[in-house]
Design a protein around this motif. Structure first.
Motif, PDB file in Angstrom:
ATOM      1  N   SER A  38      28.065  50.396 -28.166  1.00 56.12           N
ATOM      2  CA  SER A  38      29.111  49.789 -27.376  1.00 56.12           C
ATOM      3  C   SER A  38      29.201  50.531 -26.053  1.00 56.12           C
ATOM      4  N   GLN A  67      44.669  51.380 -22.379  1.00 52.74           N
ATOM      5  CA  GLN A  67      43.750  50.248 -22.381  1.00 52.74           C
ATOM      6  C   GLN A  67      42.342  50.690 -22.787  1.00 52.74           C
ATOM      7  N   MET A  70      42.242  51.183 -26.540  1.00 56.25           N
ATOM      8  CA  MET A  70      42.170  49.902 -27.228  1.00 56.25           C
ATOM      9  C   MET A  70      40.750  49.340 -27.174  1.00 56.25           C
ATOM     10  N   GLU A  71      40.086  49.531 -26.027  1.00 61.07           N
ATOM     11  CA  GLU A  71      38.709  49.066 -25.882  1.00 61.07           C
ATOM     12  C   GLU A  71      37.789  49.821 -26.843  1.00 61.07           C
ATOM     13  N   SER A  73      38.485  50.978 -29.641  1.00 65.35           N
ATOM     14  CA  SER A  73      38.785  50.700 -31.048  1.00 65.35           C
ATOM     15  C   SER A  73      38.187  49.387 -31.533  1.00 65.35           C
ATOM     16  N   LYS A  74      37.551  48.638 -30.619  1.00 62.34           N
ATOM     17  CA  LYS A  74      37.016  47.332 -30.992  1.00 62.34           C
ATOM     18  C   LYS A  74      35.780  47.457 -31.893  1.00 62.34           C
ATOM     19  N   LEU A  75      35.614  46.477 -32.777  1.00 63.08           N
ATOM     20  CA  LEU A  75      34.454  46.430 -33.669  1.00 63.08           C
ATOM     21  C   LEU A  75      33.247  45.890 -32.909  1.00 63.08           C
ATOM     22  N   ASN A  76      32.054  46.295 -33.361  1.00 65.85           N
ATOM     23  CA  ASN A  76      30.821  45.777 -32.771  1.00 65.85           C
ATOM     24  C   ASN A  76      29.750  45.639 -33.846  1.00 65.85           C
ATOM     25  N   ASP A 119      40.167  47.074 -41.594  1.00 66.60           N
ATOM     26  CA  ASP A 119      39.701  45.869 -40.898  1.00 66.60           C
ATOM     27  C   ASP A 119      38.225  45.943 -40.519  1.00 66.60           C
ATOM     28  N   ARG A 121      36.482  48.773 -39.834  1.00 66.03           N
ATOM     29  CA  ARG A 121      36.103  49.914 -39.005  1.00 66.03           C
ATOM     30  C   ARG A 121      35.409  51.015 -39.793  1.00 66.03           C
ATOM     31  N   ASN A 155      32.571  54.844 -31.631  1.00 58.83           N
ATOM     32  CA  ASN A 155      32.271  54.244 -30.331  1.00 58.83           C
ATOM     33  C   ASN A 155      32.252  55.265 -29.200  1.00 58.83           C
TER      34      ASN A 155
END
Length: 238
Positions: A38, A67, A70-71, A73-76, A119, A121, A155
């Motif tokens: 990521s 922000q 939060m970015e 923490s996103k799944l990929n 979720d 992660r 990440n």
């Protein structure tokens, strides 16, 4: 797989002393997945005059950092690769205590169950099996082995990460690794210390043969030389 990070680790005794001997890698992904790192989000620099008198970030900078978090923490695809190994696996372990693979290995069997949490992660893995260890009299004795692993993709570090604990020690083993989509293999590195001062670098390679099979090879440094001391063959239950 640790992460499939994705983490099984089997531990055993060497010369009647506790010598941690391995990991099921924190790993158990199903093949075919692709991994992509990521993108990192640059940490915002405080603009001139934007810093509060106390030296703390301004409200605007705090918002930017939130922000960014939060970015991050996103799944990929990396997390999807780890979760693709969810399910129950039977495994067969072959061990060579002295690293001489020309000898007949010590074998044991067990079951590893993986499931995604938070979720998707992270993936947690519980391992149960039977193995032979030296008893008080030095003779082989069968015992129940239990282990628990946690795997994920960081990440920020851009690495697969994992932890491992089991009923044969009180330490927490931590590992970091990468995935090569060309060979469908994970490579993890870690360090174990079964006895005070007995720090041993380890490396494990988990190859994703197909959707229902995985093969792990475990290497450890013995006397300054890397030797293969364990091999694990996984078969996914229908």
């Amino acid at each position: 797989m640790r992460d499939m990070k994705a983490s099984l680790i089997v531990t055993t005794f060497l010369a009647a002393t506790a010598l941690a001997v391995s990991s099921f890698a924190q790993t158990s992904p199903a093949p075919g997945g692709r991994v992509s790192n990521s993108g990192t989000v640059p940490v915002p620099a405080n603009p001139a005059g934007a810093t509060a008198p106390t030296g703390q970030p301004s409200a605007a900078d705090m918002q930017k950092m939130m922000q960014q978090m939060m970015e991050m923490s996103k799944l990929n695809e990396n997390h999807k690769l780890l979760s693709s190994g969810d399910g129950t696996w039977d495994y067969l372990v072959k061990m060579w205590m002295d690293g001489d693979t020309s000898k007949k290995p010590q074998e044991s069997k067990g079951t590893a169950t993986r499931k995604s949490i938070m979720d998707g992660r992270f993936v947690e893995m519980d391992v149960t099996g039977k193995m032979q260890v030296p008893g008080p009299d030095g003779k082989p004795k069968e015992m129940t082995f239990k282990g628990h692993g946690m795997e994920g993709y960081d990440n920020v570090k851009k690495k697969f990460v994992g932890t491992w604990i089991d009923n044969m020690g009180t330490s927490v083993m931590m590992s970091e690794g990468t995935y090569d989509p060309a060979t469908k293999s994970f490579t993890y590195t870690a360090e174990m210390e079964p006895l005070p001062g007995m720090k041993t670098p380890v490396r494990e390679v988990l190859k994703l043969t197909d959707n229902n099979h995985m093969d792990l090879e475990w290497y450890e440094n013995q006397g300054g030389q890397e030797k293969k001391t364990m091999e694990i063959n996984y078969t996914k239950k229908k």
